[in-house]
Write a protein that holds these residues in place. Structure first.
Motif, PDB file in Angstrom:
ATOM      1  N   TRP A   1      57.796  78.627  38.214  1.00 12.77           N
ATOM      2  CA  TRP A   1      56.616  79.196  37.561  1.00 12.77           C
ATOM      3  C   TRP A   1      56.082  80.430  38.271  1.00 12.77           C
ATOM      4  N   SER A   2      56.203  80.465  39.571  1.00 11.91           N
ATOM      5  CA  SER A   2      55.602  81.560  40.343  1.00 11.91           C
ATOM      6  C   SER A   2      56.404  82.848  40.272  1.00 11.91           C
ATOM      7  N   THR A   3      57.589  82.816  39.679  1.00  9.26           N
ATOM      8  CA  THR A   3      58.428  84.013  39.652  1.00  9.26           C
ATOM      9  C   THR A   3      58.930  84.298  38.233  1.00  9.26           C
ATOM     10  N   PRO A   4      58.044  84.774  37.363  1.00 13.59           N
ATOM     11  CA  PRO A   4      58.471  85.144  36.010  1.00 13.59           C
ATOM     12  C   PRO A   4      59.390  86.353  36.044  1.00 13.59           C
ATOM     13  N   SER A   5      60.285  86.410  35.086  1.00  8.02           N
ATOM     14  CA  SER A   5      61.177  87.570  34.983  1.00  8.02           C
ATOM     15  C   SER A   5      60.388  88.777  34.494  1.00  8.02           C
ATOM     16  N   PRO A   6      60.781  89.975  34.909  1.00 13.20           N
ATOM     17  CA  PRO A   6      60.034  91.190  34.536  1.00 13.20           C
ATOM     18  C   PRO A   6      60.420  91.698  33.157  1.00 13.20           C
TER      19      PRO A   6
ATOM     20  N   SER B   1      66.270  73.531  40.082  1.00 17.82           N
ATOM     21  CA  SER B   1      67.706  73.232  40.098  1.00 17.82           C
ATOM     22  C   SER B   1      68.433  73.927  38.959  1.00 17.82           C
ATOM     23  N   TYR B   2      67.721  74.273  37.892  1.00 16.60           N
ATOM     24  CA  TYR B   2      68.340  74.939  36.753  1.00 16.60           C
ATOM     25  C   TYR B   2      68.414  76.454  36.919  1.00 16.60           C
ATOM     26  N   GLY B   3      67.867  76.963  38.025  1.00 15.71           N
ATOM     27  CA  GLY B   3      67.930  78.394  38.274  1.00 15.71           C
ATOM     28  C   GLY B   3      67.309  79.187  37.148  1.00 15.71           C
TER      29      GLY B   3
ATOM     30  N   LEU C   1      61.965  82.734  33.490  1.00 12.82           N
ATOM     31  CA  LEU C   1      61.541  82.464  34.862  1.00 12.82           C
ATOM     32  C   LEU C   1      62.775  82.410  35.746  1.00 12.82           C
ATOM     33  N   ARG C   2      62.561  82.508  37.046  1.00 18.82           N
ATOM     34  CA  ARG C   2      63.688  82.469  37.978  1.00 18.82           C
ATOM     35  C   ARG C   2      63.254  81.807  39.286  1.00 18.82           C
ATOM     36  N   PRO C   3      64.180  81.248  40.047  1.00 16.49           N
ATOM     37  CA  PRO C   3      63.801  80.559  41.290  1.00 16.49           C
ATOM     38  C   PRO C   3      63.486  81.533  42.419  1.00 16.49           C
ATOM     39  N   ASP C   4      62.517  81.169  43.243  1.00 21.14           N
ATOM     40  CA  ASP C   4      62.223  81.919  44.466  1.00 21.14           C
ATOM     41  C   ASP C   4      63.076  81.328  45.577  1.00 21.14           C
ATOM     42  N   LEU C   5      64.079  82.061  46.003  1.00 17.83           N
ATOM     43  CA  LEU C   5      65.002  81.589  47.043  1.00 17.83           C
ATOM     44  C   LEU C   5      64.723  82.251  48.390  1.00 17.83           C
ATOM     45  N   SER C   6      63.661  83.041  48.471  1.00 15.87           N
ATOM     46  CA  SER C   6      63.414  83.838  49.674  1.00 15.87           C
ATOM     47  C   SER C   6      63.195  82.972  50.910  1.00 15.87           C
ATOM     48  N   PHE C   7      62.518  81.829  50.756  1.00 16.96           N
ATOM     49  CA  PHE C   7      62.224  81.020  51.943  1.00 16.96           C
ATOM     50  C   PHE C   7      63.379  80.084  52.306  1.00 16.96           C
ATOM     51  N   LEU C   8      64.485  80.188  51.584  1.00 18.87           N
ATOM     52  CA  LEU C   8      65.670  79.376  51.867  1.00 18.87           C
ATOM     53  C   LEU C   8      66.812  80.214  52.427  1.00 18.87           C
ATOM     54  N   SER C   9      66.497  81.389  52.929  1.00 12.90           N
ATOM     55  CA  SER C   9      67.538  82.322  53.358  1.00 12.90           C
ATOM     56  C   SER C   9      68.321  81.852  54.574  1.00 12.90           C
TER      57      SER C   9
ATOM     58  N   PRO D   1      76.437  72.987  50.523  1.00 11.64           N
ATOM     59  CA  PRO D   1      77.159  72.989  51.799  1.00 11.64           C
ATOM     60  C   PRO D   1      76.272  72.538  52.960  1.00 11.64           C
ATOM     61  N   GLU D   2      74.991  72.869  52.898  1.00 10.87           N
ATOM     62  CA  GLU D   2      74.020  72.389  53.900  1.00 10.87           C
ATOM     63  C   GLU D   2      73.624  70.974  53.521  1.00 10.87           C
ATOM     64  N   GLN D   3      74.040  70.000  54.295  1.00 12.14           N
ATOM     65  CA  GLN D   3      73.727  68.617  53.977  1.00 12.14           C
ATOM     66  C   GLN D   3      72.232  68.350  54.133  1.00 12.14           C
ATOM     67  N   GLY D   4      71.681  67.562  53.203  1.00 14.78           N
ATOM     68  CA  GLY D   4      70.301  67.122  53.349  1.00 14.78           C
ATOM     69  C   GLY D   4      69.258  67.996  52.700  1.00 14.78           C
ATOM     70  N   ILE D   5      69.670  69.028  51.968  1.00 11.41           N
ATOM     71  CA  ILE D   5      68.703  69.837  51.251  1.00 11.41           C
ATOM     72  C   ILE D   5      69.078  69.839  49.772  1.00 11.41           C
ATOM     73  N   TYR D   6      68.069  69.702  48.921  1.00 15.24           N
ATOM     74  CA  TYR D   6      68.307  69.576  47.483  1.00 15.24           C
ATOM     75  C   TYR D   6      67.294  70.418  46.715  1.00 15.24           C
ATOM     76  N   LEU D   7      67.763  71.142  45.720  1.00 12.89           N
ATOM     77  CA  LEU D   7      66.894  71.813  44.763  1.00 12.89           C
ATOM     78  C   LEU D   7      66.836  70.940  43.521  1.00 12.89           C
ATOM     79  N   VAL D   8      65.638  70.570  43.093  1.00 12.97           N
ATOM     80  CA  VAL D   8      65.496  69.642  41.980  1.00 12.97           C
ATOM     81  C   VAL D   8      64.517  70.191  40.951  1.00 12.97           C
ATOM     82  N   GLY D   9      64.431  69.502  39.817  1.00 11.69           N
ATOM     83  CA  GLY D   9      63.517  69.923  38.774  1.00 11.69           C
ATOM     84  C   GLY D   9      63.931  71.257  38.183  1.00 11.69           C
ATOM     85  N   MET D  10      62.960  72.003  37.688  1.00 11.86           N
ATOM     86  CA  MET D  10      63.259  73.278  37.055  1.00 11.86           C
ATOM     87  C   MET D  10      63.975  74.220  38.017  1.00 11.86           C
TER      88      MET D  10
END
Length: 454
Positions: A159-164, A371-373, A311-319, A360-369
């Motif tokens: 929700w926080s990252t709408p497409s332009p 996960s659909y990117g 909308l699109r996922p914010d992946l910045s804090f998962l770098s 590839p990183e064990q123990g981390i999961y993207l879920v909900g919306m």
């Protein structure tokens, strides 16, 4: 840190929305300690942003079984299962009570700014899988904090990252400087201040999905009441047989009715459609804006612009963690082929869990919306099944993690913007979009053909 010490750490859940809080409920039921970090001041902060919009799904399909069991001792009762909540109903009558039951397991005003392995950036291999996760937190008062976790479930949504507006996926030239006249949300015309912003003015609506249909329908209603109100509907493609959805043949009747409302707005002259327009620039013309296409076309000036292009996922804090993401959808690699909107509707995406959501990183999961990117359609029930499976896996119950416990109902289960306040739409909401009930093991292959898309 030893494995036994790591196991004593909490499982951090990012986001106190529907799927994040469901994850916490499943973890509690498994005897695990969750810690939910919510960037906003209350449960369901993102949902509250569209409090005025009604879901396509009824109450029976937007509450999680583990969450209901956790709430039961408080005397909480789920609202009438066949009724359709607004976003505000969902937040106030379900999400906030659930967060309240979880108590200090939920922290508000906690923005996650980074996730990493303790003492390891994404390059380092040495003992990587043995290290816990460390999350960097920024609080609303400016205070910083570091939290250590055994696993991370990212349910922060999109929700926080709408497409332009820009057709190339980047902001159009001038889009940022015109921010005072551009919104990326369906307007709440019941708010007098918002209504005044659009009444008697020309508004451009960009987008071709349910949110754009909703905005068109609402503004068309406003045009009937306020002279001078007009909408310019901007489409990147032409208008074809499926532009307005399935109409009366749509197996999700309320969505079909919404598409028909958008079609009616165009045919009645309250909205004019501009096709094949791929926005490149937003120019100022006095107090108005002019949209410019890649082919040089310039539209007549408008007063406001509503951008509803996805909308699109914010992946910045998962770098600093190693994610396996599809290059197009930005969804987990194993999940992406199952949700590709060029192939699937929500009715043909079968339930999935830890197998499809692992990285590839064990123990981390993207879920909900999240996960659909960038895929546009997501079901709350699918998210609840995701976190049930992941919680079982974290608890070491692989059999339960790999078993599907979700049976998709015949009635409509697609979340999204709707106009259910109208009696005719509510009466027609009995049809479904997601096929007859299906049960299968995760990873065992897709079910047989569904009864239709949604």
């Amino acid at each position: 840190m030893s494995a036994s010490a790591t196991d004593q750490l909490p499982v951090v859940v990012i986001g106190a929305g529907p799927v994040g809080l469901a994850a916490a409920a499943h973890l509690v039921e498994r005897g695990l300690e969750p810690l939910v970090l919510e960037a906003g001041p209350s449960a369901g902060t993102a949902v509250r942003d569209w409090a005025h919009v009604r879901l396509f799904s009824p109450w029976a399909e937007v509450t999680d079984p583990a969450a209901e069991r956790l709430l039961a001792p408080t005397g909480w009762l789920r609202p009438e299962g066949s009724a359709y909540p607004t976003g505000g109903d969902w937040a106030e009558q379900y999400l906030q009570p659930l967060a309240d039951v979880l108590g200090d397991k939920v922290r508000y005003d906690a923005i996650v700014t980074g996730v990493a392995r303790a003492g390891r950036d994404r390059i380092v291999d040495s003992d990587r899988d043995e290290q816990p996760f460390t999350l960097h937190i920024q609080h609303s008062d400016g205070r910083e904090e570091r939290i250590t976790a055994r696993a991370v479930i990212d349910a922060s949504g999109t929700w926080s990252t709408p497409s332009p507006a820009g057709a190339d996926g980047l902001p159009a030239l001038g889009e940022k400087t015109a921010a005072d006249r551009i919104t990326y949300r369906v307007p709440h015309l019941g708010d007098p201040a918002v209504r005044a912003r659009y009444a008697g003015r020309r508004t451009a609506v960009l987008g071709s999905g349910a949110s754009a249909f909703t905005a068109l329908a609402l503004l068309a209603d406003l045009a009937k009441e306020e002279d001078g109100t007009h909408v310019v509907w901007i489409l990147r493609r032409g208008i074809g047989a499926h532009t307005y959805g399935g109409g009366e043949a749509d197996q999700l009747p309320a969505r079909g009715a919404l598409g028909l409302r958008a079609k009616e707005a165009v045919e009645a002259g309250h909205a004019g459609a501009v096709t094949g327009f791929r926005t490149q620039a937003v120019d100022r013309d006095g107090d108005q804006l002019v949209l410019v296409a890649e082919d040089g076309r310039r539209l007549d000036p408008v007063d406001e612009v509503i951008v509803l292009t996805g909308l699109r996922p914010d992946l910045s804090f998962l770098s600093e963690v190693r994610l396996g993401l599809d290059e197009r959808l930005q969804a987990p690699t194993a999940l992406a082929p199952l949700i590709d909107p060029n192939v699937h509707s929500c009715g043909t995406v079968y339930p999935h869990g830890v197998g499809e959501l692992s990285h590839p990183e064990q123990g981390i999961y993207l879920v909900g919306m999240k996960s659909y990117g960038r895929a546009p359609t997501f079901l709350a029930m699918t998210g609840y099944e995701q976190v049930r499976s992941i919680s079982a896996a974290i608890a070491g119950d692989r059999e339960a993690a790999e078993r599907v416990e979700l049976v998709l109902p015949e009635s409509g289960v697609c979340g999204g913007a709707g106009l259910f306040d109208e009696p005719d739409n509510a009466e027609r909401s009995g049809g479904g979009c997601c096929a007859a009930p299906v049960t299968l093991r995760i990873g065992a292959g897709a079910p047989t053909a569904s009864s239709g898309g949604c």
